[in-house]
Scaffold this active site. Structure first.
Site, short mmCIF file in Angstrom:
data_model
loop_
_atom_site.label_atom_id
_atom_site.label_comp_id
_atom_site.label_asym_id
_atom_site.label_seq_id
_atom_site.Cartn_x
_atom_site.Cartn_y
_atom_site.Cartn_z
N GLY A 59 -29.52 -21.84 31.05
CA GLY A 59 -28.64 -20.80 31.59
C GLY A 59 -29.34 -19.98 32.63
O GLY A 59 -30.56 -20.03 32.77
N CYS A 86 -34.54 -25.52 28.05
CA CYS A 86 -34.78 -24.60 29.17
C CYS A 86 -34.65 -23.15 28.72
O CYS A 86 -35.50 -22.66 28.00
CB CYS A 86 -33.85 -24.95 30.34
SG CYS A 86 -34.38 -24.19 31.88
N TYR A 87 -33.56 -22.45 29.09
CA TYR A 87 -33.39 -21.07 28.60
C TYR A 87 -33.43 -21.05 27.07
O TYR A 87 -33.97 -20.12 26.46
CB TYR A 87 -32.05 -20.50 29.10
CG TYR A 87 -31.78 -19.09 28.59
CD1 TYR A 87 -32.33 -17.99 29.24
CD2 TYR A 87 -30.99 -18.87 27.46
CE1 TYR A 87 -32.10 -16.70 28.77
CE2 TYR A 87 -30.75 -17.59 26.99
CZ TYR A 87 -31.31 -16.50 27.65
OH TYR A 87 -31.09 -15.24 27.19
N HIS A 175 -34.77 -30.76 31.33
CA HIS A 175 -33.38 -31.06 30.94
C HIS A 175 -33.22 -32.53 30.54
O HIS A 175 -33.01 -33.38 31.39
CB HIS A 175 -32.43 -30.73 32.10
CG HIS A 175 -32.28 -29.27 32.32
ND1 HIS A 175 -31.30 -28.52 31.73
CD2 HIS A 175 -33.03 -28.39 33.03
CE1 HIS A 175 -31.43 -27.25 32.06
NE2 HIS A 175 -32.48 -27.15 32.85
N GLU A 177 -30.74 -33.82 29.22
CA GLU A 177 -29.34 -34.23 29.32
C GLU A 177 -28.98 -34.84 30.67
O GLU A 177 -27.95 -35.49 30.80
CB GLU A 177 -28.42 -33.04 29.01
CG GLU A 177 -28.41 -31.88 30.01
CD GLU A 177 -29.52 -30.86 29.79
OE1 GLU A 177 -30.60 -31.24 29.29
OE2 GLU A 177 -29.31 -29.68 30.13
N ASP A 233 -6.61 -39.19 34.92
CA ASP A 233 -6.22 -38.23 33.88
C ASP A 233 -4.71 -38.10 33.74
O ASP A 233 -4.18 -38.23 32.64
CB ASP A 233 -6.83 -36.84 34.16
CG ASP A 233 -8.32 -36.92 34.41
OD1 ASP A 233 -8.92 -37.91 33.95
OD2 ASP A 233 -8.87 -36.03 35.06
N LYS A 375 -14.41 -37.71 30.77
CA LYS A 375 -13.78 -38.67 31.67
C LYS A 375 -13.95 -40.12 31.22
O LYS A 375 -13.01 -40.90 31.21
CB LYS A 375 -14.36 -38.48 33.06
CG LYS A 375 -13.66 -39.22 34.15
CD LYS A 375 -12.61 -38.33 34.71
CE LYS A 375 -11.99 -38.84 35.97
NZ LYS A 375 -11.03 -37.84 36.49
#
Ligand code: XMP
Length: 519
Positions: A59, A86-87, A175, A177, A233, A375
């Protein structure tokens, strides 16, 4: 707070990182259910039975300021494993008595080399000696909190992975991710299965029947209206609802004139003939062009297109009686984003147009069957509903369409030029087997003209910019490296076939620092 009860889950506490949703996605990919909540939601949580682990996201805040976003300290007393990113790592360090410094000189952005210091369950089968990881931080933990151990470090941050094995608290500065971190998924695998010991219980295809029956139960005999664009979508939403309520679903297609060549007619015919949907077509291309005349400011364009779309759609819907519901292709990332803009701080980069203003204006109830999905999960649903590959695997296309790909003034002639160039580009990608390797590709027109020479004569024409990126969610992206023969030929193909273009350029910027679209 949306929350599924009686379901083993991992809770992700969102401190406002631009990539929090990727954490949820990684976990879903591993077959585990996860939800993203704000730090405020966490303070309201009463029951912890089904929570098998907490992840604290990154963040923009800093724990070095007097007031910083935090979590109740009791969270750590529940014997539920915690993983800070991280944060999240800095917060853990701060709460356990470590020291964090704003490292003005030694900021780490981009790639860094992670080196191993100690063994840990968190890095099992991941870190043998070194690994390339993606960093994005200014603050750094400079003093280890009590009872914590260093697991790995980089040249510029000595405490890159830390753990308190007994309390099952882990933190990483990079990170895991994002795809730029080499094999980051293994870290999540280790946290989920070796540390939290959660079982796999999430699959998308098993959700289709539940979704159809939920739609039936919600809508009953009422009518539902849906804006069908032909993107993945809205197409999946329309097919799902059609399976549940058939003719009571009214699909409205608004032709803004800003779609790709032939796309609008193809979509209309496909959904009318093959899927037998109840569709109303509105040709609004002239009014869109009129309203956009002489408008070159990107945000103004976005607002004009979004508002006009809403007005036209609303006017059309008034022609039908008994409409009680509006169907929308809201995805889970949209829920996270809209929630986190109030709950925590995520910076707004562009005003997105995805018919978001409709529900407020039309006072209809919402049906949002995709709101739990990412998605790629929607594509799995699409496949199981028989959606043709041409739509199911189509590259994302922005709501404002070619309006934000014609930089500068939008005229009918410039729309035509861009449609032709884009058509050639996309078809060449398909012919060369490249389309499915690219996350999103498009052509755009720049707002300047340049001089060229054709047939011994001077030309002064448009520049066509080509963009092709690899990405996972559009949050971060890299430009696609084309094979040399493709890049050698595409310029000639476009210039020889599209009157009005005399120069083709390729965009080689990643996101960040650029965005995927130009406006
Ligand atoms: P950017 O340009 O922000 O785009 O890197 C990220 C992804 O979002 C798409 N995009 C939009 N999608 N309405 C949409 O539905 C919009 O207003 C919009 N603007 C950008 C973009 O094409 C890319 O896939």
């Amino acid at each position: 707070m949306q929350f599924q009860i009686n379901k083993e889950k991992i809770l992700i506490i969102d401190f406002g990182s631009q990539v929090t949703k990727l954490i949820a996605r990684r976990i879903r990919e591993l077959g585990v259910y996860s939800e993203v909540i704000t730090p405020k939601d966490l303070t309201k949580l009463k029951k912890f039975n089904d929570i098998k682990g907490f992840i604290f996201s990154g963040g923009p805040s800093t724990v070095t300021s007097l007031k910083f976003q935090s979590v109740p300290k009791e969270i750590f007393e529940k014997k539920i494993p915690v993983f800070g990113i991280c944060y999240g790592l800095q917060l853990i360090a701060k709460l356990f008595g470590g020291k964090i410094k704003p490292s003005k000189k030694k900021r780490e952005f981009g790639r860094a080399i992670l080196l191993k210091k100690n063994n840990s369950l968190l890095i099992k089968n991941y870190l043998i000696s070194k690994k390339s990881v993606w960093m994005s931080h200014e603050d750094a933990v400079v003093k280890l909190p009590k009872n914590f151990k260093v697991i790995a470090y980089t040249r510029d941050s000595k405490l890159t992975i830390i753990e308190n094995e007994k309390k099952k608290i882990y933190g990483v500065q990079f990170h895991p991710e994002v795809t730029h971190t080499d094999n980051g998924k293994q870290i999540f695998k280790n946290f989920l299965f070796s540390i939290c010991k959660i079982k796999k219980s999430w699959s998308v295809s098993s959700q289709k029947i539940r979704l159809i029956s939920e739609i039936k139960k919600t809508v009953k005999k009422d009518k539902v209206i849906c804006a069908l664009s032909g993107g993945v979508d809205s197409s999946v939403v329309a097919l799902l609802i059609n399976k549940a309520i058939k003719r009571n679903l009214i699909c409205v297609m608004v032709d803004t004139g800003l779609m790709r060549k032939n796309e609008f007619n193809y979509t209309y015919r496909l959904f009318k003939k093959k899927y037998k949907l109840n569709i109303k077509l509105i040709d609004a291309s002239k009014i869109f062009l009129k309203r956009l005349k002489n408008i070159s400011n990107p945000e103004k364009k976005r607002k004009i297109i979004g508002n006009l779309f809403i007005n036209i759609f609303e006017r059309e819907s008034k022609k039908y009686k008994d409409i009680k519901f509006l169907a929308q292709g809201t995805l889970y990332p949209d829920i996270i984003e809209s929630r986190s803009s109030t709950g925590s701080r995520t910076s707004k980069i562009k005003s997105h147009h995805n018919v978001g203003g409709l529900p407020r204006k039309m006072k209809l109830k919402l049906v949002e069957p995709l709101k739990e999905f990412f998605k790629d999960e929607v594509r799995i649903l699409g496949k199981s509903l028989g959606l043709v590959n041409k739509i199911n695997f189509k590259h994302p296309f922005p709501g404002p369409g070619l309006g934000i790909r014609i930089l500068g003034n939008i005229t009918m002639e410039r729309v035509r030029i861009l449609q032709e160039a884009d058509y050639i580009y996309i078809n060449e990608l398909i012919k060369n087997g490249l389309y499915n390797k690219i996350w999103q590709a498009y052509a755009a027109l720049l707002p300047i003209k340049t001089v060229g020479v054709m047939g011994d004569a001077r030309t002064y024409e448009n520049i066509c910019l080509l963009r092709a990126v690899t990405s996972e969610d559009g949050m971060t992206a890299d430009y696609f490296s084309f094979p040399k023969n493709f890049i050698d030929n595409i310029s000639n193909k476009i210039i020889n076939n599209v009157r009005g273009v005399n120069r083709v350029v390729y965009d080689i910027t990643s996101k960040p620092p650029s965005t995927i679209e130009l406006e």
